[in-house]
Write a protein that holds these residues in place. Structure first.
Motif, PDB file in Angstrom:
ATOM      1  N   UNK A  36       0.832  -1.201   0.000  1.00 59.21           N
ATOM      2  CA  UNK A  36       0.000   0.000   0.000  1.00 59.21           C
ATOM      3  C   UNK A  36       0.870   1.256   0.000  1.00 59.21           C
ATOM      4  N   UNK A  37       1.989   1.207   0.707  1.00 60.36           N
ATOM      5  CA  UNK A  37       2.935   2.336   0.690  1.00 60.36           C
ATOM      6  C   UNK A  37       3.475   2.562  -0.711  1.00 60.36           C
ATOM      7  N   UNK A  38       3.814   1.480  -1.402  1.00 66.38           N
ATOM      8  CA  UNK A  38       4.332   1.607  -2.764  1.00 66.38           C
ATOM      9  C   UNK A  38       3.293   2.219  -3.691  1.00 66.38           C
ATOM     10  N   UNK A  39       2.042   1.833  -3.530  1.00 63.91           N
ATOM     11  CA  UNK A  39       0.976   2.423  -4.344  1.00 63.91           C
ATOM     12  C   UNK A  39       0.885   3.928  -4.084  1.00 63.91           C
ATOM     13  N   UNK A  40       1.045   4.332  -2.827  1.00 55.96           N
ATOM     14  CA  UNK A  40       0.998   5.755  -2.502  1.00 55.96           C
ATOM     15  C   UNK A  40       2.200   6.492  -3.084  1.00 55.96           C
ATOM     16  N   UNK A  41       3.366   5.856  -3.060  1.00 54.14           N
ATOM     17  CA  UNK A  41       4.556   6.481  -3.658  1.00 54.14           C
ATOM     18  C   UNK A  41       4.360   6.668  -5.158  1.00 54.14           C
ATOM     19  N   UNK A  42       3.757   5.683  -5.807  1.00 51.44           N
ATOM     20  CA  UNK A  42       3.477   5.810  -7.245  1.00 51.44           C
ATOM     21  C   UNK A  42       2.550   6.991  -7.498  1.00 51.44           C
ATOM     22  N   UNK A  43       1.532   7.141  -6.653  1.00 48.75           N
ATOM     23  CA  UNK A  43       0.570   8.232  -6.833  1.00 48.75           C
ATOM     24  C   UNK A  43       1.220   9.598  -6.680  1.00 48.75           C
ATOM     25  N   UNK A  44       2.279   9.691  -5.885  1.00 49.92           N
ATOM     26  CA  UNK A  44       2.970  10.974  -5.652  1.00 49.92           C
ATOM     27  C   UNK A  44       4.351  10.991  -6.296  1.00 49.92           C
TER      28      UNK A  44
END
Length: 520
Positions: free
Chosen positions: A105-113
């Motif tokens: 989930x952290x990686x998905x958030x990093x991708x989004x930002x």
């Protein structure tokens, strides 16, 4: 025939939406818990704190004021480490499936930002846009590789008894520091990190905010190494120390952790060299040369030293000088029109004006004592905004024969300065390539494979390429160093996981420890 005068190029302007003010507003919107008014906060005990003394900071790109690190005192840092131990004791019992889900989930958030993280890297540490995006992507892709394959790496292993403390240099906040934090957490450890003194605090704050939202036990604090060392290195709560930086600081860290018998991973600088011996394939060298100036050689696997067989010097210069003269450098956000794409640059500024002056002084010192300038770039050829602060910019320089009294003879310059040493024998070649008592990488360009196989083991670098550059690597590739360039556990693939977990009783980790070394 009358020739029409060529019109002068219009002055460059700032790419739209890339000012520090614009980036800061995006940070406030993306993670309001971690950014407040004009400052970043420290993250410890699973909460964001407006503590510490905020130091002024400026962007190396153009001198614009940016968010400075909120430096904690030693007592507060010790409280933060004690709180991290409490987090660690809970996290180490969280099932692997849940740890993977939170990291994913952290990686998905990093991708989004992704773009905001990259813009912060440009502004805070001067990376060109393509290099900044690559830093973010390497962190995301690397951690995802571990998340997908970590189960067999953890077979028969358990988390450490305490959190992992991370101290890293400013040049790769995402692909080195954030990557390490997330893999360490994936392996079952709480993690503590100190923001680098010279830059990257906002980028790291945003990345850690995204991780903390997903329940990853991360602590992020700022402060001077001297004041925080008691907490981050010597505290009994710390289970492992991971350090990336220079030899002077690394030597002090090595002494501290060795005295305590503490698990450690210490990556330090070394003078990486490229040798040219009995070589005719200069086309391959010509293709590699521009890439060697990536980020102005401000990286641990840069090649600032060329050791060249004297009889091949003219052929070497035939490919080297055109490559260095064609380098593109300047303001990473300067464009012809505000809506244009980011400029394609080989490098931008150095990390700060003090480093630029230090390197310029070292070049002058070497020339005064006999080094021969083969190339000196000029800021007139740089892509710069009208009237901007240029104090952190250093054009590329190449010197022949740096004198033994010069730091450029034996130490890594960490900037766009190359030195060339001419040799006549294989013994001189090896001596010149081993000038810094150990390095991370080296390359030897030679036509004969048997010659490479005979000489490469005598080059004191952890990785030696045959006519091709080597890199730090991660994922399934082993990485370490020789001599003063590395201390403690090696990393890469399952070794990175092994370095931050407990194995069977009596296990000896691969790495550079007193009386123990595993050769690559």
């Amino acid at each position: 025939m009358t020739l029409t005068p060529k019109k002068p190029a219009p002055p460059l302007t700032l790419k739209a939406g890339t000012s520090w003010a614009a980036a800061w507003q995006r940070c406030l919107a993306a993670a309001p818990e971690a950014f407040r008014d004009d400052r970043v906060l420290n993250l410890w005990d699973a909460r964001w704190h407006a503590d510490g003394r905020v130091l002024p900071a400026t962007s190396p790109v153009d001198g614009t004021p940016v968010a400075g690190p909120p430096r904690l005192d030693g007592d507060t840092a010790r409280r933060a480490v004690r709180a991290a131990l409490d987090q660690h004791r809970a996290w180490r019992h969280v099932p692997l499936a849940e740890r993977r889900a939170r990291v994913a989930a952290t990686l998905d958030a990093l991708v989004a930002h992704r773009d905001l993280l990259a813009l912060l890297l440009v502004r805070e540490i001067g990376k060109p846009w393509a290099a900044a995006r690559a830093d973010v992507d390497r962190a995301i892709d690397g951690v995802r590789w571990y998340a997908d394959g970590i189960a067999p790496m953890l077979a028969g292993r358990t988390p450490l008894d305490g959190p992992v403390s991370n101290i890293a240099s400013w040049n790769y906040p995402m692909s080195v520091l954030v990557h390490a934090l997330l893999v360490q957490a994936l392996a079952g450890n709480a993690v503590v990190a100190k923001t680098p003194t010279d830059g990257g605090v906002a980028c790291l704050t945003l990345a850690c905010a995204l991780a903390a939202r997903e329940g990853v036990p991360v602590t992020l604090v700022s402060g001077s190494g001297g004041e925080l060392s008691e907490a981050l290195l010597r505290a009994p709560e710390i289970g492992c120390v991971s350090f990336v930086g220079g030899r002077d600081t690394g030597a002090a860290v090595a002494t501290a952790v060795a005295d305590l018998g503490k698990r450690h991973i210490l990556e330090q600088e070394g003078l990486n060299t490229w040798g040219v011996w009995e070589c005719s394939d200069f086309a391959a060298l010509a293709a590699a040369l521009p890439k060697l100036f990536d980020y102005g050689k401000q990286r641990c696997t840069a090649y600032p030293r060329f050791v060249v067989q004297r009889t091949l010097f003219d052929a070497f210069l035939t490919v080297y000088l055109p490559a260095v003269r064609a380098l593109r450098f300047g303001h990473p956000l300067a464009v012809e029109h505000p809506g244009d794409p980011f400029p394609a640059l080989d490098f931008g500024p150095l990390i700060n004006a003090a480093k630029a002056k230090e390197l310029t002084d070292q070049v002058a010192h070497a020339v005064d004592r006999g080094a021969v300038p083969l190339h000196r770039g000029s800021l007139e050829n740089a892509r710069l905004l009208p009237g901007q602060d240029t104090s952190a910019y250093v054009p590329p320089v190449t010197l022949l024969g740096p004198p033994p009294s010069s730091p450029l003879h034996h130490a890594e310059p960490f900037g766009p300065v190359d030195t060339i040493v001419l040799v006549d024998t294989e013994a001189e070649l090896l001596a010149a390539m081993n000038a810094s008592n150990g390095a991370l990488v080296a390359t030897l360009s030679t036509d004969d494979r048997a010659t490479f196989d005979r000489l490469a083991p005598q080059i004191r670098a952890f990785k030696t390429g045959h006519g091709v550059p080597r890199s730090r690597g991660d994922r399934d590739e082993l990485f370490g160093g020789f001599g003063a360039s590395w201390r403690g556990a090696f990393v890469g693939g399952d070794l990175l996981v092994g370095a931050v977990t407990q194995g069977p009783p009596g296990e000896r980790l691969p790495g550079n420890f007193p009386g123990y070394r595993l050769m690559p």
